[in-house]
Design a protein around this motif. Structure first.
Motif, PDB file in Angstrom:
ATOM      1  N   GLY A  90     -38.120 -19.995 102.588  1.00 47.16           N
ATOM      2  CA  GLY A  90     -39.286 -20.555 101.909  1.00 47.16           C
ATOM      3  C   GLY A  90     -40.486 -19.655 102.136  1.00 47.16           C
ATOM      4  O   GLY A  90     -40.396 -18.613 102.788  1.00 47.16           O
ATOM      5  N   GLN A  91     -41.627 -20.081 101.599  1.00 42.15           N
ATOM      6  CA  GLN A  91     -42.835 -19.264 101.705  1.00 42.15           C
ATOM      7  C   GLN A  91     -43.546 -19.454 103.037  1.00 42.15           C
ATOM      8  O   GLN A  91     -44.414 -18.659 103.401  1.00 42.15           O
ATOM      9  N   GLY A  92     -43.166 -20.500 103.759  1.00 42.86           N
ATOM     10  CA  GLY A  92     -43.753 -20.750 105.064  1.00 42.86           C
ATOM     11  C   GLY A  92     -44.930 -21.698 105.009  1.00 42.86           C
ATOM     12  O   GLY A  92     -45.608 -21.828 103.982  1.00 42.86           O
ATOM     13  N   THR A  93     -45.173 -22.361 106.141  1.00 47.33           N
ATOM     14  CA  THR A  93     -46.342 -23.227 106.287  1.00 47.33           C
ATOM     15  C   THR A  93     -46.928 -22.972 107.676  1.00 47.33           C
ATOM     16  O   THR A  93     -46.209 -22.904 108.670  1.00 47.33           O
ATOM     17  N   GLN A  94     -48.238 -22.775 107.723  1.00 47.44           N
ATOM     18  CA  GLN A  94     -48.897 -22.372 108.960  1.00 47.44           C
ATOM     19  C   GLN A  94     -49.170 -23.577 109.853  1.00 47.44           C
ATOM     20  O   GLN A  94     -49.688 -24.603 109.382  1.00 47.44           O
ATOM     21  N   VAL A  95     -48.838 -23.423 111.114  1.00 43.59           N
ATOM     22  CA  VAL A  95     -49.160 -24.418 112.138  1.00 43.59           C
ATOM     23  C   VAL A  95     -50.063 -23.746 113.166  1.00 43.59           C
ATOM     24  O   VAL A  95     -49.698 -22.704 113.719  1.00 43.59           O
ATOM     25  N   THR A  96     -51.220 -24.333 113.401  1.00 42.66           N
ATOM     26  CA  THR A  96     -52.165 -23.794 114.367  1.00 42.66           C
ATOM     27  C   THR A  96     -52.533 -24.888 115.362  1.00 42.66           C
ATOM     28  O   THR A  96     -52.979 -25.970 114.957  1.00 42.66           O
TER      29      THR A  96
ATOM     30  N   LEU B 285     -43.284 -31.381 109.511  1.00 39.96           N
ATOM     31  CA  LEU B 285     -43.040 -30.429 108.441  1.00 39.96           C
ATOM     32  C   LEU B 285     -41.933 -30.948 107.539  1.00 39.96           C
ATOM     33  O   LEU B 285     -40.972 -31.563 108.003  1.00 39.96           O
ATOM     34  N   SER B 286     -42.080 -30.690 106.248  1.00 40.66           N
ATOM     35  CA  SER B 286     -41.063 -31.054 105.268  1.00 40.66           C
ATOM     36  C   SER B 286     -40.665 -29.821 104.471  1.00 40.66           C
ATOM     37  O   SER B 286     -41.463 -28.886 104.305  1.00 40.66           O
ATOM     38  N   CYS B 287     -39.445 -29.842 103.986  1.00 38.93           N
ATOM     39  CA  CYS B 287     -38.954 -28.759 103.132  1.00 38.93           C
ATOM     40  C   CYS B 287     -38.147 -29.390 102.011  1.00 38.93           C
ATOM     41  O   CYS B 287     -37.196 -30.124 102.269  1.00 38.93           O
ATOM     42  N   ALA B 288     -38.554 -29.114 100.792  1.00 40.51           N
ATOM     43  CA  ALA B 288     -37.839 -29.602  99.622  1.00 40.51           C
ATOM     44  C   ALA B 288     -36.944 -28.497  99.091  1.00 40.51           C
ATOM     45  O   ALA B 288     -37.412 -27.391  98.793  1.00 40.51           O
TER      46      ALA B 288
ATOM     47  N   GLU C 241     -34.428 -22.700  95.706  1.00 41.69           N
ATOM     48  CA  GLU C 241     -35.830 -22.737  96.060  1.00 41.69           C
ATOM     49  C   GLU C 241     -36.036 -23.650  97.257  1.00 41.69           C
ATOM     50  O   GLU C 241     -35.460 -24.743  97.325  1.00 41.69           O
ATOM     51  N   LEU C 242     -36.868 -23.199  98.186  1.00 41.79           N
ATOM     52  CA  LEU C 242     -37.222 -23.979  99.369  1.00 41.79           C
ATOM     53  C   LEU C 242     -38.742 -23.993  99.467  1.00 41.79           C
ATOM     54  O   LEU C 242     -39.370 -22.932  99.492  1.00 41.79           O
ATOM     55  N   VAL C 243     -39.315 -25.184  99.536  1.00 46.65           N
ATOM     56  CA  VAL C 243     -40.772 -25.307  99.559  1.00 46.65           C
ATOM     57  C   VAL C 243     -41.176 -26.145 100.764  1.00 46.65           C
ATOM     58  O   VAL C 243     -40.861 -27.335 100.835  1.00 46.65           O
ATOM     59  N   GLU C 244     -41.886 -25.491 101.698  1.00 52.74           N
ATOM     60  CA  GLU C 244     -42.340 -26.187 102.896  1.00 52.74           C
ATOM     61  C   GLU C 244     -43.711 -26.825 102.684  1.00 52.74           C
ATOM     62  O   GLU C 244     -44.508 -26.363 101.864  1.00 52.74           O
TER      63      GLU C 244
END
Length: 124
Positions: A115-121, A20-23, A3-6
């Protein structure tokens, strides 16, 4: 189960910074190459930065000098420090596992799971 969680994405103005972090969990983290990719809707995923199990890094030319990838093998975490952000950095950012016990390739097809991704705007 791997599992990868951003986390850490958000909205910033041009010139701003994000970290950004990823566990990671479910595997021997320190054996593997890790990477950050990003994707804009309708475009292919693009490699942003990689770090192998020896700590050797690569960053895309478009972010060199602004983004820094790092890893904490004890905590099983991956980081991406992003400074001087530009509107063209706007994308969904993904943490991903690469190959074990060797260097990091550049093709997204050589990586997984994602991972599911994390949005950067980034606004101008």
């Amino acid at each position: 189960q791997v599992e990868l969680v951003e986390s850490g994405g958000g909205s910033v103005q041009s010139g701003g910074s994000l970290r950004l972090s990823c566990a990671a969990s479910g595997y021997t983290y320190n054996d593997y190459c890790m990477a950050w990719f990003r994707q804009v809707t309708g475009k292919e995923r693009e490699g942003v930065a990689t770090i192998d199990n020896g700590g050797h890094t690569w960053t895309h030319a478009s972010v060199k000098g602004r983004f820094t990838i790092s890893r904490d093998d004890e905590e099983k975490k991956l980081y991406l420090q992003m400074n001087n952000l530009k509107p063209e950095d706007t994308a969904m950012y993904y943490c991903v596992r690469g190959p074990r016990w060797r260097g990091c390739p550049l093709r997204s097809t050589d990586y997984g799971p994602w991972g599911q991704g994390t949005q950067v705007t980034v606004s101008s």
